[in-house]
Design a protein around this motif. Structure first.
Motif, PDB file in Angstrom:
ATOM      1  N   PHE A  54       0.835  -1.195   0.000  1.00 16.73           N
ATOM      2  CA  PHE A  54       0.000   0.000   0.000  1.00 16.73           C
ATOM      3  C   PHE A  54       0.879   1.258   0.000  1.00 16.73           C
ATOM      4  O   PHE A  54       0.670   2.184  -0.796  1.00 16.73           O
ATOM      5  N   ALA A  55       1.887   1.285   0.877  1.00 19.40           N
ATOM      6  CA  ALA A  55       2.780   2.450   0.968  1.00 19.40           C
ATOM      7  C   ALA A  55       3.546   2.668  -0.331  1.00 19.40           C
ATOM      8  O   ALA A  55       3.808   3.801  -0.739  1.00 19.40           O
ATOM      9  N   MET A  56       3.884   1.569  -0.990  1.00 25.56           N
ATOM     10  CA  MET A  56       4.654   1.647  -2.242  1.00 25.56           C
ATOM     11  C   MET A  56       3.912   2.452  -3.308  1.00 25.56           C
ATOM     12  O   MET A  56       4.510   3.088  -4.163  1.00 25.56           O
ATOM     13  N   SER A  57       2.585   2.450  -3.247  1.00 24.36           N
ATOM     14  CA  SER A  57       1.787   3.101  -4.293  1.00 24.36           C
ATOM     15  C   SER A  57       1.448   4.562  -3.977  1.00 24.36           C
ATOM     16  O   SER A  57       0.930   5.271  -4.848  1.00 24.36           O
ATOM     17  N   LEU A  58       1.745   5.031  -2.765  1.00 25.41           N
ATOM     18  CA  LEU A  58       1.212   6.327  -2.329  1.00 25.41           C
ATOM     19  C   LEU A  58       1.779   7.522  -3.082  1.00 25.41           C
ATOM     20  O   LEU A  58       1.105   8.547  -3.215  1.00 25.41           O
ATOM     21  N   ASN A  59       3.002   7.421  -3.567  1.00 24.69           N
ATOM     22  CA  ASN A  59       3.593   8.550  -4.291  1.00 24.69           C
ATOM     23  C   ASN A  59       3.577   8.320  -5.801  1.00 24.69           C
ATOM     24  O   ASN A  59       4.186   9.073  -6.557  1.00 24.69           O
ATOM     25  N   GLU A  60       2.875   7.282  -6.216  1.00 19.08           N
ATOM     26  CA  GLU A  60       2.803   6.966  -7.639  1.00 19.08           C
ATOM     27  C   GLU A  60       2.096   8.096  -8.388  1.00 19.08           C
ATOM     28  O   GLU A  60       1.070   8.607  -7.927  1.00 19.08           O
ATOM     29  N   PHE A  61       2.679   8.478  -9.492  1.00 16.11           N
ATOM     30  CA  PHE A  61       2.136   9.612 -10.250  1.00 16.11           C
ATOM     31  C   PHE A  61       1.795   9.179 -11.659  1.00 16.11           C
ATOM     32  O   PHE A  61       2.661   8.751 -12.426  1.00 16.11           O
ATOM     33  N   ASP A  62       0.539   9.301 -12.000  1.00 15.81           N
ATOM     34  CA  ASP A  62       0.060   8.942 -13.329  1.00 15.81           C
ATOM     35  C   ASP A  62      -0.141  10.225 -14.139  1.00 15.81           C
ATOM     36  O   ASP A  62      -0.590  11.234 -13.614  1.00 15.81           O
ATOM     37  N   LYS A  63       0.213  10.196 -15.421  1.00 15.84           N
ATOM     38  CA  LYS A  63       0.094  11.389 -16.269  1.00 15.84           C
ATOM     39  C   LYS A  63      -1.318  11.976 -16.233  1.00 15.84           C
ATOM     40  O   LYS A  63      -1.510  13.194 -16.331  1.00 15.84           O
ATOM     41  N   ALA A  64      -2.315  11.100 -16.090  1.00 17.53           N
ATOM     42  CA  ALA A  64      -3.701  11.582 -16.065  1.00 17.53           C
ATOM     43  C   ALA A  64      -3.987  12.473 -14.860  1.00 17.53           C
ATOM     44  O   ALA A  64      -4.966  13.212 -14.842  1.00 17.53           O
ATOM     45  N   MET A  65      -3.112  12.399 -13.834  1.00 16.62           N
ATOM     46  CA  MET A  65      -3.317  13.211 -12.629  1.00 16.62           C
ATOM     47  C   MET A  65      -3.000  14.684 -12.861  1.00 16.62           C
ATOM     48  O   MET A  65      -3.499  15.539 -12.145  1.00 16.62           O
ATOM     49  N   GLU A  66      -2.131  14.970 -13.830  1.00 13.63           N
ATOM     50  CA  GLU A  66      -1.580  16.317 -13.977  1.00 13.63           C
ATOM     51  C   GLU A  66      -2.655  17.394 -14.060  1.00 13.63           C
ATOM     52  O   GLU A  66      -2.509  18.482 -13.502  1.00 13.63           O
ATOM     53  N   SER A  67      -3.731  17.116 -14.767  1.00 15.69           N
ATOM     54  CA  SER A  67      -4.782  18.122 -14.932  1.00 15.69           C
ATOM     55  C   SER A  67      -5.841  18.039 -13.842  1.00 15.69           C
ATOM     56  O   SER A  67      -6.832  18.767 -13.876  1.00 15.69           O
ATOM     57  N   VAL A  68      -5.619  17.144 -12.862  1.00 16.07           N
ATOM     58  CA  VAL A  68      -6.654  16.905 -11.846  1.00 16.07           C
ATOM     59  C   VAL A  68      -6.225  17.331 -10.453  1.00 16.07           C
ATOM     60  O   VAL A  68      -6.925  18.087  -9.778  1.00 16.07           O
ATOM     61  N   ILE A  69      -5.052  16.858 -10.004  1.00  5.88           N
ATOM     62  CA  ILE A  69      -4.663  17.150  -8.623  1.00  5.88           C
ATOM     63  C   ILE A  69      -4.174  18.585  -8.488  1.00  5.88           C
ATOM     64  O   ILE A  69      -3.632  19.164  -9.429  1.00  5.88           O
TER      65      ILE A  69
END
Length: 429
Positions: free
Chosen positions: A331-346
């Motif tokens: 679970f912790a391994m995924s917490l800083n994962e950044f997907d390109k689709a996030m750029e316009s959202v977060i």
């Protein structure tokens, strides 16, 4: 989806970080901490080598790793069964700290973090609402509108010569919507030993009292301190009692491993017999002294399951590469994962965009150190500018107020985060 207010979903979560952790063998924490004995550590700037590549806001999100226990509580028709699941959730919330000796990055004022896990049935938003003292507030809700889980944490750190103690001041609140119930509790104290020399190891200790404010039922758990021989290391014991303080159920186990429930009379009889056997096997004084010299207690002994017990929770195995990855869980391994689709959202304040954390995750310790220093200086400059103009930093998503169930000071969710209004964001990175 419109339900979650987010427009992407991970099909696959990463199973490792971009780079393994650095060796800390060539760095002495003693050179930094020797002048700090008995002091509060939140104002001490620590070298980045002692960090792990997560913000404290992300570390808080690890409370949600075992969200299934909340869903289980929500679907139960019996209040004692609900309390068992809530107690298991409260214990599981600290389980990820086992062997996690790296320090999370201190969040910057105004820093935020969001996590939407449709597969686990929740979404969460958190914000750093105060810098001195450092206070982090979070608000999670079930996607089926079955629960709300929120709190504010002020981790008070103290250095005692050979150990660092973290007392997590703040209130945790869980509301089960279907049952119109609210539970509150505080987390146990966490202590990291052998700061100066030897292998670092962690223990949690102190009483955790979980109260069901509707029924008056309580679960009082004792996170046991290690003790002289390490026999009590990681152990948790306690009772669920009704509003007249009658013991209904005993709970026992280890916060690093599992939690069981059993009839209180059976538990008391077992404890009495165990104590008698221990006294008969007590070692002589010479052996006692030898045992006292062991720098790290043996925590390999599994929980002895009492006949008639039923399992409430068991920890998931960590990934095979966990030791090289800061002892992170999946679970912790995924917490800083950044997907390109996030750029316009977060929002631009999200932890995933922090350059020092990202640099450390990518294995560039020098850049991480430079960026950490730059961000801290930028934060200090912003604070001085606000002082000159007498302009207060306004929290965007949380406000101060009394906890609705116990009246104590708390930080409560203002609402509106998932509407995705991007106006007036602070420039913190």
């Amino acid at each position: 989806s419109s339900k979650t207010g987010i427009f992407f979903a991970f099909v696959y979560f990463r199973s490792s970080l971009p780079a393994p952790m650095f060796s800390r063998n060539d760095f002495s924490i003693w050179s930094i901490l020797r002048k700090c004995i008995g002091m509060e550590l939140s104002k001490i700037a620590m070298p980045v080598i002692f960090n792990e590549p997560l913000s404290f806001l992300q570390r808080l999100t690890e409370y949600m790793e075992h969200t299934y226990l909340i869903h289980k509580a929500s679907t139960s028709s019996d209040s004692i069964e609900r309390m068992k699941s809530v107690a298991a959730f409260a214990v599981s919330a600290v389980a990820s700290q086992w062997e996690r000796t790296g320090k999370p990055f201190n969040p910057l004022l105004g820093e935020t973090y969001e996590l939407v896990r449709e597969d686990m049935g929740f979404r969460l938003v958190s914000e750093q609402v105060s810098h001195h003292p450092p206070i982090s507030a979070f608000h999670a809700e079930g996607l089926k509108e079955d629960f709300v889980f929120h709190g504010s944490i002020y981790p008070k750190l103290k250095f005692w010569g050979k150990s660092v103690e973290a007392e997590p001041k703040g209130i945790i609140t869980l509301e089960l919507i279907k049952h119109n119930e609210a539970y509150t509790w505080t987390n146990p104290t966490c202590c990291v030993h052998n700061i100066i020399v030897g292998k670092l190891w962690i223990e949690q200790y102190g009483n955790v009292e979980i109260t069901n404010h509707k029924t008056g039922e309580k679960c009082i758990l004792n996170f046991k301190p290690c003790g002289l021989f390490g026999k009590e290391l990681h152990k948790v014991e306690g009772y669920i009692q009704d509003k007249s303080k009658k013991k209904i159920c005993a709970i026992y186990g280890k916060w690093t491993e599992c939690l069981w429930a059993v009839d209180p009379n059976t538990f008391d009889a077992y404890k009495k017999n165990d104590k008698k056997n221990t006294e008969e096997k007590k070692p002589n004084k010479t052996k006692e002294k030898e045992s006292d010299d062991v720098p790290m207690p043996d925590s390999s002994e599994s929980v002895q399951v009492i006949p008639g017990s039923h399992l409430l929770w068991r920890i998931e195995p960590r990934p095979s590469n966990s030791v090289q990855m800061y002892n992170f869980t999946n679970f912790a391994m995924s917490l800083n994962e950044f997907d390109k689709a996030m750029e316009s959202v977060i929002p631009p304040t999200d932890c995933r965009l922090r350059p020092d954390i990202k640099a450390m995750e990518n294995g560039d310790i020098d850049l991480a150190s430079e960026e950490k220093k730059r961000l801290e200086e930028k934060q200090r400059a912003a604070r001085k500018q606000r002082a000159k103009t007498e302009d207060e930093c306004k929290n965007k998503w949380f406000h101060q107020g009394p906890n609705p169930y116990i009246g104590a000071a708390d930080w409560l969710y203002t609402g509106g985060y998932w509407d995705r209004n991007y106006s007036d964001w602070p420039d913190i990175y």
